[in-house]
Design a protein around this motif. Sequence first.
Motif, PDB file in Angstrom:
ATOM      1  N   ASP A  37       0.865  -1.172   0.000  1.00 42.33           N
ATOM      2  CA  ASP A  37       0.000   0.000   0.000  1.00 42.33           C
ATOM      3  C   ASP A  37       0.906   1.228   0.000  1.00 42.33           C
ATOM      4  O   ASP A  37       1.552   1.530   0.999  1.00 42.33           O
ATOM      5  CB  ASP A  37      -0.908  -0.020   1.230  1.00 42.33           C
ATOM      6  N   HIS A  38       0.975   1.910  -1.149  1.00 39.85           N
ATOM      7  CA  HIS A  38       1.878   3.053  -1.282  1.00 39.85           C
ATOM      8  C   HIS A  38       1.366   4.292  -0.545  1.00 39.85           C
ATOM      9  O   HIS A  38       2.147   5.173  -0.236  1.00 39.85           O
ATOM     10  CB  HIS A  38       2.094   3.384  -2.767  1.00 39.85           C
ATOM     11  N   THR A  39       0.070   4.341  -0.266  1.00 41.42           N
ATOM     12  CA  THR A  39      -0.470   5.522   0.419  1.00 41.42           C
ATOM     13  C   THR A  39      -0.096   5.517   1.901  1.00 41.42           C
ATOM     14  O   THR A  39       0.221   6.554   2.469  1.00 41.42           O
ATOM     15  CB  THR A  39      -1.996   5.586   0.259  1.00 41.42           C
ATOM     16  N   THR A  40      -0.155   4.356   2.540  1.00 43.35           N
ATOM     17  CA  THR A  40       0.189   4.265   3.967  1.00 43.35           C
ATOM     18  C   THR A  40       1.557   3.631   4.208  1.00 43.35           C
ATOM     19  O   THR A  40       1.966   3.467   5.348  1.00 43.35           O
ATOM     20  CB  THR A  40      -0.867   3.435   4.716  1.00 43.35           C
ATOM     21  N   ARG A  41       2.223   3.237   3.124  1.00 41.11           N
ATOM     22  CA  ARG A  41       3.545   2.605   3.181  1.00 41.11           C
ATOM     23  C   ARG A  41       3.536   1.354   4.054  1.00 41.11           C
ATOM     24  O   ARG A  41       4.389   1.172   4.923  1.00 41.11           O
ATOM     25  CB  ARG A  41       4.599   3.590   3.652  1.00 41.11           C
ATOM     26  N   GLY A  80      -1.014   2.256  -8.887  1.00 41.19           N
ATOM     27  CA  GLY A  80      -0.451   3.500  -8.372  1.00 41.19           C
ATOM     28  C   GLY A  80      -0.564   3.616  -6.866  1.00 41.19           C
ATOM     29  O   GLY A  80       0.331   4.116  -6.212  1.00 41.19           O
ATOM     30  N   LYS A  81      -1.675   3.173  -6.305  1.00 43.37           N
ATOM     31  CA  LYS A  81      -1.860   3.214  -4.851  1.00 43.37           C
ATOM     32  C   LYS A  81      -1.518   1.878  -4.204  1.00 43.37           C
ATOM     33  O   LYS A  81      -0.980   1.832  -3.106  1.00 43.37           O
ATOM     34  CB  LYS A  81      -3.303   3.584  -4.511  1.00 43.37           C
ATOM     35  N   HIS A  82      -1.875   0.793  -4.865  1.00 44.87           N
ATOM     36  CA  HIS A  82      -1.631  -0.545  -4.328  1.00 44.87           C
ATOM     37  C   HIS A  82      -0.933  -1.388  -5.389  1.00 44.87           C
ATOM     38  O   HIS A  82      -1.227  -1.284  -6.567  1.00 44.87           O
ATOM     39  CB  HIS A  82      -2.952  -1.248  -3.963  1.00 44.87           C
ATOM     40  N   GLU A  83      -0.018  -2.233  -4.919  1.00 43.00           N
ATOM     41  CA  GLU A  83       0.634  -3.191  -5.796  1.00 43.00           C
ATOM     42  C   GLU A  83       0.269  -4.583  -5.301  1.00 43.00           C
ATOM     43  O   GLU A  83       0.578  -4.956  -4.171  1.00 43.00           O
ATOM     44  CB  GLU A  83       2.142  -2.998  -5.785  1.00 43.00           C
TER      45      GLU A  83
END
Length: 127
Positions: A37-41, A80-83
């Motif tokens: 989760d790139h938004t919350t790392r 973009g937000k999740h991988e």
Amino acid sequence: MKIIVVLVIAVFFFSFCPTAEKLESTTHNGFLITIEDHTTRTFHKYLVESKDSVNIIFNEFFNSELELGVVDRPMSIDNGKHEFFIARVNLFTKPNGKKSFKNLKYPPIYIKSKDRKQREQRDPVYM
């Protein structure tokens, strides 16, 4: 003397080594899912046994349904937000009760020499 020590050690290891039948009964097919989760790392890792569980996890992060067919090779989805990464694995239970996995060996992808030459002759794509 050395031979006696080696025989004692060999008997010791064979007495505690599980049989092949027992190992086969404890292993079964499953899926390894990792989500970044790139938004919350944050990084999430799941070991699941059924496709329904995969769909529930995918629905939780992406708010859409995943029509999962046969997973022949590992695949990745990035918005973009999740991988999202999924791979088929062999699941087994460790003696301490935790689940673990072994990766499957996928056959290599071969490119015919004719196709390779055509690829090398093409110009790279610039964006």
